[in-house]
Every structure is written in structure tokens, then in C-alpha cells.
Scaffold this motif. Structure first.
Motif: not given
Length: 378
Positions: A337-356
Motif C-alpha cells: 500500500l502507498p502509505v507511510s511505514k507508520d501506518i503500515k505498522r498500525k495495520i499490520l500489528g499495532e491496531n490489533a494489539l490495541e484491539f485485543f
């Protein structure tokens, strides 16, 4: 894998192949006898009589085609996830994706209890990074609430799975309040997960109008999630349970901004019908979480980025592979995806860590642990 060296990857949707014989030791009588009988029948892909109803109707079988791969052991799943560059995988069932289609309340509840016991005993944390979500049988909300209470302090349990495939009463109905109350009290998020089936339940009853899997599979998952979301907003679930995290998985992402804009349009003219809502519907939709699979792959990848921006999904979109099903997505889909590395980090893992509510070691952050106090003897 080298390409994921800078990313911590959480997969919000992987599947294990639970079979009747696996659940027999955990199932109450007399339903155990039904599982014993089912275990003697031929095992087809998501189609075991009396255990996993045929999920896609009669269709031609072509030579070659999809690899109907299954996961049978924690060791196999851990090795598979390693090959995909995934650090933590959240486990859903396989055959029991269709538990909502069972008409007999007692049997469905017994299957859910057996599956949950099996999941905790044989899978959760049996290999590093393997977490699970409890199966809540919609046929018996009170029993499902007791299951949440029973397992709420299990380290390996990180959420509650709400089946949507063939569901007869949509998840916003007040009959499900015991499940929502128990999950919110336990600090466990709920995840709505759909699956393709031909069934008399809305919206799956309309799928019989289509002749091919091309047509049915294109709309079944997302439509199921759309109607369940609408019912939950209509009945004010996110208002009545403000601390309950809610996620929609296995419908892709493109339907989300449509729902946000369409419901806001209706709200402007007909808000008197939903006076319990404290904000426009898009407010709640933008605070729900979403799994990426099956991720849309437009010719211009920036179109998908725009879709995520439309529902402000930078912090609520979670990578999901659906491994090992035929249409699984590799985490590379997010890297492209043409997004920043920070956003990729969120989608790939950080958001799930927060959700779960887990850390990178899979430890639950909201779990009350007994702490030994030092006692000084004077």
C-alpha cells in the motif's frame, strides 16, 4: 522473514480445523453421541453431516483449483505463520463457522462449550503467539454469557467470536444483551465473522438467485456484515455498551465508507427513529474495527488507501489473512500500500494489539493477575 524485519505482524483471523473427534472428549452427553456418529462420516471441506452443514450448495467440481488446506496442530500453525512472517495469530474455528445455522439450541450450545474447552486446552498459547476467541452460540445467549464468564481470565483468550453465517436473528437484537454485557465486563472484544452459506436466513436467502460461486462469494460476506452492523446501530449497541470493542472481519473494507455515508444521510432525515444514538452513525462506524481480508486489490492501490481514509481507518484497520483458506491474504498486501511505514505498522500489528489488549508477547494487558505480596516478619 527479512521483508518484515521492521514490522510486528498480528493476524486477526486464522483458522484451525476442528473435527467431531476432536470435540468428543469435551462434549456433554447426550450430544457426545452425535459427535461420535459424525466422526465416522467422510470429512469434506467444511461439510460434515450433523457438524458442518454444506456451506455453498451444489456446484461443479473442477480439476485443480483451490487448495483445501487445513490446520490440524499448533505446531503446524506456528510453522505456517512463521513462513508468512506473522508473529501472533488469532484463532477462529473452521467447521463451526456455520454454527449459527443449527436449529437445535441445546446442540449448538453444547458444541460451543466443547469447542471452547478444546480451544483452551489444545491450542491457546500451546505455541508462541497463538491466541483464541471464544465461540458464542447465538442460539443460547445466556449459555454463551456463562462461557465468557468461565474463560474471562484465560491468558490465551483475547475475544469473543459472533458467528454471522446463516444467522437468523441479527446481532443487534436485545436477546443478545447477555453476551454483550459479559464481554464488556470481561474486557473482551467481540468479532463478527461471516461465511458463505445458502440458507433461509436473511441475507443468505437471496444468494440462491445466483448460479455461481463467482456471484455468491462476491457479496455474501460483506452483505452479512453490513446488515449486522445496521442492526447494531439501529438498536444502539455501541451506546448501550460504550466500553465494548466491536470488529467486523472477512468482508473486506470497501463497504465501510458506503455504510457510514448512507446511514448519515438517513440520520439527517429520520433521526427521530433512533433517538438513542448520541452521534451520527458514522461516529460509531469509525470507532468499530475492521479486518482487511479479503482485501480489495484495485488497479490503483491508492484507491484502497482512499477507502481507508474515508472511514478514518488508520487506527482501526487490522491485518487478517484468513489462513489457510483458499482466498487468504499475505501480509505483503499491506506492505504494497502507498502509505507511510507508520501506518503500515498500525495495520499490520499495532491496531490489533490495541484491539485485543495484548502486548507483543501475547500477554493480556487487562487481565487481573494475582500478585504475591512480600510479607515482612518483624
Amino acid at each position: 522473514m527479512g521483508e518484515f524485519a521492521d514490522f510486528f505482524v498480528v493476524d486477526a483471523d486464522v483458522h484451525i480445523n476442528e473435527r467431531p473427534e476432536d470435540l468428543i472428549p469435551y462434549c456433554d452427553m447426550p450430544w457426545r453421541k452425535a459427535l461420535e456418529a459424525s466422526s465416522t462420516m467422510p470429512h469434506r471441506y467444511l461439510n460434515i453431516p450433523g457438524f458442518a452443514p454444506q456451506f455453498s450448495g451444489n456446484r461443479p467440481f473442477w480439476p485443480g483449483g483451490f487448495d483445501k488446506k487445513t490446520v490440524k496442530t499448533p505446531e503446524q500453525l506456528r510453522n505456517d505463520l512463521n513462513d508468512l512472517g506473522i508473529d501472533i495469530g488469532v484463532i477462529f474455528p473452521d467447521n463451526l463457522l456455520l454454527i449459527a445455522t443449527f436449529p437445535q439450541r441445546e446442540y449448538a450450545a453444547a458444541l460451543a462449550r466443547a469447542y471452547n474447552a478444546y480451544l483452551v486446552d489444545k491450542w491457546c498459547d500451546k505455541q508462541p503467539g497463538l491466541k483464541g476467541v471464544l465461540l458464542a452460540a447465538p442460539q443460547d445467549p445466556q449459555d454463551a454469557a456463562r462461557e465468557i464468564e468461565k474463560y474471562k481470565d484465560e491468558e490465551g483468550i483475547v475475544g469473543v467470536y459472533l458467528p454471522c453465517g446463516g444467522l437468523h436473528t441479527l446481532w443487534g437484537h436485545e436477546m443478545y444483551n447477555p453476551i454483550f454485557e459479559a464481554a464488556e465486563s470481561a474486557g473482551l472484544p467481540v468479532i463478527l465473522h461471516s461465511v458463505l452459506t445458502l440458507n433461509s436466513a436473511f441475507p443468505f436467502n437471496g444468494l440462491e438467485q445466483f448460479e455461481t460461486e463467482f456471484a455468491r462469494h462476491a457479496v455474501a460476506h460483506s452483505m452479512s456484515l453490513m446488515f449486522n452492523m445496521l442492526r447494531m446501530i439501529e438498536t444502539g449497541v455501541p451506546v448501550r455498551f460504550p466500553n465494548l470493542k466491536i470488529c467486523f472481519i472477512e468482508g473486506g473494507l470497501s463497504w465501510v465508507p458506503y455504510m457510514a455515508m448512507r446511514l448519515d444521510k438517513e440520520y439527517l432525515e429520520r433521526r427521530r427513529y433512533v433517538q438513542h444514538l448520541e452521534h451520527p452513525p458514522s461516529h460509531y462506524i469509525k470507532n468499530f474495527y475492521y479486518g482487511t481480508q479479503p482485501i480489495e486489490e484495485p488497479e490503483n492501490a491508492s484507491d484502497l488507501v482512499k477507502i481507508i481514509e474515508l472511514y478514518e481507518g488508520e487506527n482501526t484497520t487490522m491485518f487478517a489473512s484468513d489462513w489457510p483458506h483458499h482466498d487468504f491474504d499475505h501480509p505483503r498486501a499491506i506492505l504494497k500500500l502507498p502509505v507511510s511505514k507508520d501506518i503500515k505498522r498500525k495495520i499490520l500489528g499495532e491496531n490489533a494489539l490495541e484491539f485485543f489488549s495484548i502486548d507483543k508477547h501475547g500477554k493480556r494487558l487487562n487481565l487481573k493477575r494475582k500478585v504475591k505480596e512480600d510479607v515482612t516478619t518483624l
